[in-house]
Scaffold this motif. Structure first.
Motif, PDB file in Angstrom:
ATOM      1  N   VAL A   1       0.085  -3.965  14.212  1.00 41.01           N
ATOM      2  CA  VAL A   1       0.731  -3.174  15.052  1.00 41.01           C
ATOM      3  C   VAL A   1      -0.243  -1.394  15.379  1.00 41.01           C
ATOM      4  O   VAL A   1       0.417  -1.007  15.763  1.00 41.01           O
ATOM      5  CB  VAL A   1       2.057  -3.081  14.117  1.00 41.01           C
ATOM      6  CG1 VAL A   1       3.527  -3.830  14.121  1.00 41.01           C
ATOM      7  CG2 VAL A   1       1.929  -2.013  12.748  1.00 41.01           C
ATOM      8  N   GLU A   2      -1.023  -1.646  14.365  1.00 43.83           N
ATOM      9  CA  GLU A   2      -2.047  -0.981  14.294  1.00 43.83           C
ATOM     10  C   GLU A   2      -3.322  -0.720  13.847  1.00 43.83           C
ATOM     11  O   GLU A   2      -3.566  -1.874  13.367  1.00 43.83           O
ATOM     12  CB  GLU A   2      -1.632   0.383  13.592  1.00 43.83           C
ATOM     13  CG  GLU A   2      -0.894   0.895  12.110  1.00 43.83           C
ATOM     14  CD  GLU A   2      -0.680   1.955  11.598  1.00 43.83           C
ATOM     15  OE1 GLU A   2      -1.370   3.230  11.852  1.00 43.83           O
ATOM     16  OE2 GLU A   2       0.879   2.039  11.876  1.00 43.83           O
ATOM     17  N   ARG A   3      -4.157  -0.065  14.111  1.00 46.48           N
ATOM     18  CA  ARG A   3      -5.713   0.140  12.896  1.00 46.48           C
ATOM     19  C   ARG A   3      -5.764   0.736  12.704  1.00 46.48           C
ATOM     20  O   ARG A   3      -5.818   1.852  12.863  1.00 46.48           O
ATOM     21  CB  ARG A   3      -6.874  -1.225  13.786  1.00 46.48           C
ATOM     22  CG  ARG A   3      -6.358  -2.233  14.395  1.00 46.48           C
ATOM     23  CD  ARG A   3      -8.072  -2.340  14.715  1.00 46.48           C
ATOM     24  NE  ARG A   3      -7.371  -3.660  16.032  1.00 46.48           N
ATOM     25  CZ  ARG A   3      -7.721  -5.243  15.307  1.00 46.48           C
ATOM     26  NH1 ARG A   3      -7.899  -4.466  14.338  1.00 46.48           N
ATOM     27  NH2 ARG A   3      -7.138  -6.228  15.791  1.00 46.48           N
ATOM     28  N   GLY A   4      -6.222   0.549  11.044  1.00 51.79           N
ATOM     29  CA  GLY A   4      -6.676   2.197  10.232  1.00 51.79           C
ATOM     30  C   GLY A   4      -8.141   2.047   9.348  1.00 51.79           C
ATOM     31  O   GLY A   4      -8.507   1.736   9.421  1.00 51.79           O
ATOM     32  N   THR A   5      -7.242   2.343   8.348  1.00 50.03           N
ATOM     33  CA  THR A   5      -8.166   3.205   7.105  1.00 50.03           C
ATOM     34  C   THR A   5      -7.752   2.158   5.851  1.00 50.03           C
ATOM     35  O   THR A   5      -6.487   2.079   5.667  1.00 50.03           O
ATOM     36  CB  THR A   5      -8.760   4.286   6.822  1.00 50.03           C
ATOM     37  OG1 THR A   5      -9.136   5.089   8.321  1.00 50.03           O
ATOM     38  CG2 THR A   5      -9.373   4.565   6.108  1.00 50.03           C
ATOM     39  N   GLY A   6      -8.888   1.440   5.027  1.00 47.61           N
ATOM     40  CA  GLY A   6      -8.223   0.761   4.200  1.00 47.61           C
ATOM     41  C   GLY A   6      -7.694   1.864   2.807  1.00 47.61           C
ATOM     42  O   GLY A   6      -7.601   2.961   2.431  1.00 47.61           O
ATOM     43  N   PHE A   7      -6.869   1.400   2.126  1.00 44.16           N
ATOM     44  CA  PHE A   7      -5.764   2.226   0.965  1.00 44.16           C
ATOM     45  C   PHE A   7      -7.194   3.131  -0.367  1.00 44.16           C
ATOM     46  O   PHE A   7      -6.137   4.563   0.444  1.00 44.16           O
ATOM     47  CB  PHE A   7      -5.166   1.490   0.167  1.00 44.16           C
ATOM     48  CG  PHE A   7      -3.645   0.677   0.087  1.00 44.16           C
ATOM     49  CD1 PHE A   7      -2.823   1.435  -0.063  1.00 44.16           C
ATOM     50  CD2 PHE A   7      -3.419   0.246   1.769  1.00 44.16           C
ATOM     51  CE1 PHE A   7      -1.522   1.458  -0.294  1.00 44.16           C
ATOM     52  CE2 PHE A   7      -1.524   0.272   2.228  1.00 44.16           C
ATOM     53  CZ  PHE A   7      -0.934   0.941   1.162  1.00 44.16           C
ATOM     54  N   PHE A   8      -8.291   2.406  -0.592  1.00 44.51           N
ATOM     55  CA  PHE A   8      -8.760   3.125  -1.242  1.00 44.51           C
ATOM     56  C   PHE A   8      -9.553   3.818  -0.324  1.00 44.51           C
ATOM     57  O   PHE A   8      -9.965   5.186  -0.823  1.00 44.51           O
ATOM     58  CB  PHE A   8      -9.899   1.917  -1.951  1.00 44.51           C
ATOM     59  CG  PHE A   8     -11.083   3.121  -2.936  1.00 44.51           C
ATOM     60  CD1 PHE A   8     -10.487   3.823  -4.355  1.00 44.51           C
ATOM     61  CD2 PHE A   8     -12.611   2.640  -2.313  1.00 44.51           C
ATOM     62  CE1 PHE A   8     -11.504   3.377  -5.019  1.00 44.51           C
ATOM     63  CE2 PHE A   8     -12.695   3.350  -2.970  1.00 44.51           C
ATOM     64  CZ  PHE A   8     -12.805   3.974  -4.394  1.00 44.51           C
ATOM     65  N   ALA A   9     -10.434   3.358   0.911  1.00 43.28           N
ATOM     66  CA  ALA A   9     -11.185   4.440   1.709  1.00 43.28           C
ATOM     67  C   ALA A   9     -10.782   5.160   1.928  1.00 43.28           C
ATOM     68  O   ALA A   9     -11.073   6.599   2.521  1.00 43.28           O
ATOM     69  CB  ALA A   9     -11.825   3.610   2.516  1.00 43.28           C
ATOM     70  N   GLY A  10      -9.166   5.679   2.823  1.00 35.31           N
ATOM     71  CA  GLY A  10      -8.487   6.066   3.223  1.00 35.31           C
ATOM     72  C   GLY A  10      -8.018   7.322   1.737  1.00 35.31           C
ATOM     73  O   GLY A  10      -8.200   8.946   2.488  1.00 35.31           O
TER      74      GLY A  10
END
Length: 324
Positions: free
Chosen positions: A126-135
């Motif tokens: 549904v979307e693209r974003g940043t990894g949990f740790f990296a964010g």
């Protein structure tokens, strides 16, 4: 001989070091190998740190009711709280750092274009974003050099990352030896590099030390803040030309008219994309030597160790004419 700082770099453990990827493999990365003799690495694999085994079932980010969760579809386990807890502790323990190299496409440590799903299984992206740790690292360290290993295969991205990294390491060392004299030296060394990146911010940086009355701690805080804004993106070619001209002007009295004309011709060829900017920089190094000045002093000419410069032509000695 110029002494370079030794950057501190957080790196994904699966890049060159340990077989901790979900499939039990190690990922090869030239930039990680090349940097190893010159930096101090802090290695991390968030999945292993929260207790997941190697090999392991894949995990994914799921968006549900506006909330983002980190789950393992095969087991149904929700890993969100464990990952958040580890990440917060990691950031708290991270006293000093200059840059980050992370693994692309990872739902924990990836920086860009990470898939976010509508559900745990058989659900669309549904979307693209940043990894949990990296964010959380991005939020904590805005403006720092952060990259993924696959993007660092690109020569221009690599050059910008290394310049960014060594400038931040230099800034970290400056804060340890705080004095107005050292700040002025830092600015002088980076004068033309900063001009290429952003002349307005460069002017503000030099303005911090002009009256000599501002407390050194305030100067350093403002300088660090401006530096984070300055190096977000690499210079465009017109800014490189402006910085190169300004650099030549600083030694103009030591050069002949013929040398000036030749330099302008080289800038014209660079503007037409017929030569690389590195060729212009090599000519500037020669002119500085002619003028009796040390070219290695200026970071525009040497932003990081020469050993980290990539080969121009890996196939230079390949025999393309060999028969058979």
């Amino acid at each position: 001989m110029r002494q370079f700082p030794r950057p501190i770099v957080v790196v994904s453990r699966c890049l060159e070091f340990d077989k901790v990827r979900y499939d039990g493999q190690v990922i090869h990365s030239r930039i990680v190998r090349d940097l190893e003799p010159f930096v101090d690495y802090i290695k991390v694999c968030p999945e292993v740190e929260i207790g997941l085994g190697v090999p392991r079932e894949t995990i994914r980010i799921v968006r549900k009711d506006g909330s983002y969760r980190l789950v393992q579809p095969a087991t149904g386990e929700d890993l969100t709280d464990r990952m958040n807890s580890f990440t917060e502790g990691f950031i708290e323990d991270l006293r000093e750092v200059d840059g980050f190299i992370f693994k692309s496409k990872s739902p924990t440590i990836g920086l860009r274009n990470i898939k976010v799903y509508a559900g745990v299984e058989n659900a669309p992206v549904v979307e693209r974003g940043t990894g949990f740790f990296a964010g959380k690292l991005l939020a904590k360290y805005p403006g720092y050099p952060l990259e993924e290993e696959d993007r660092l295969r690109n020569t221009r991205i690599r050059q910008h990352f290394l310049t960014h990294l060594y400038t931040f390491a230099d800034m970290r060392n400056l804060r340890k030896s705080a004095s107005l004299e050292n700040v002025q030296d830092f600015l002088n060394r980076n004068e033309f590099l900063f001009l290429a990146y952003n002349k307005d911010l460069q002017k503000k940086m030099f303005g911090l030390v002009q009256d000599g009355t501002k407390p050194i701690d305030n100067i350093l805080e403002e300088l660090a803040s401006l530096l984070k804004q300055l190096m977000v993106r690499p210079p465009v070619h017109q800014a490189n030309i402006e910085a190169a001209r300004a650099m030549l002007q600083s030694i103009a009295a030591d050069l002949s008219e013929t040398e000036h004309q030749f330099f302008e011709a080289m800038l014209g060829r660079y503007e037409q994309n017929k030569i690389c900017f590195s060729t212009v920089l090599e000519l500037l190094k020669l002119y500085f030597l002619i003028s009796g000045k040390d070219p290695a002093y200026h970071t525009l000419l040497l932003p990081y160790p020469e050993d980290l410069i990539l080969e121009v032509d890996e196939d230079r000695d390949k025999d393309f004419w060999k028969q058979g």
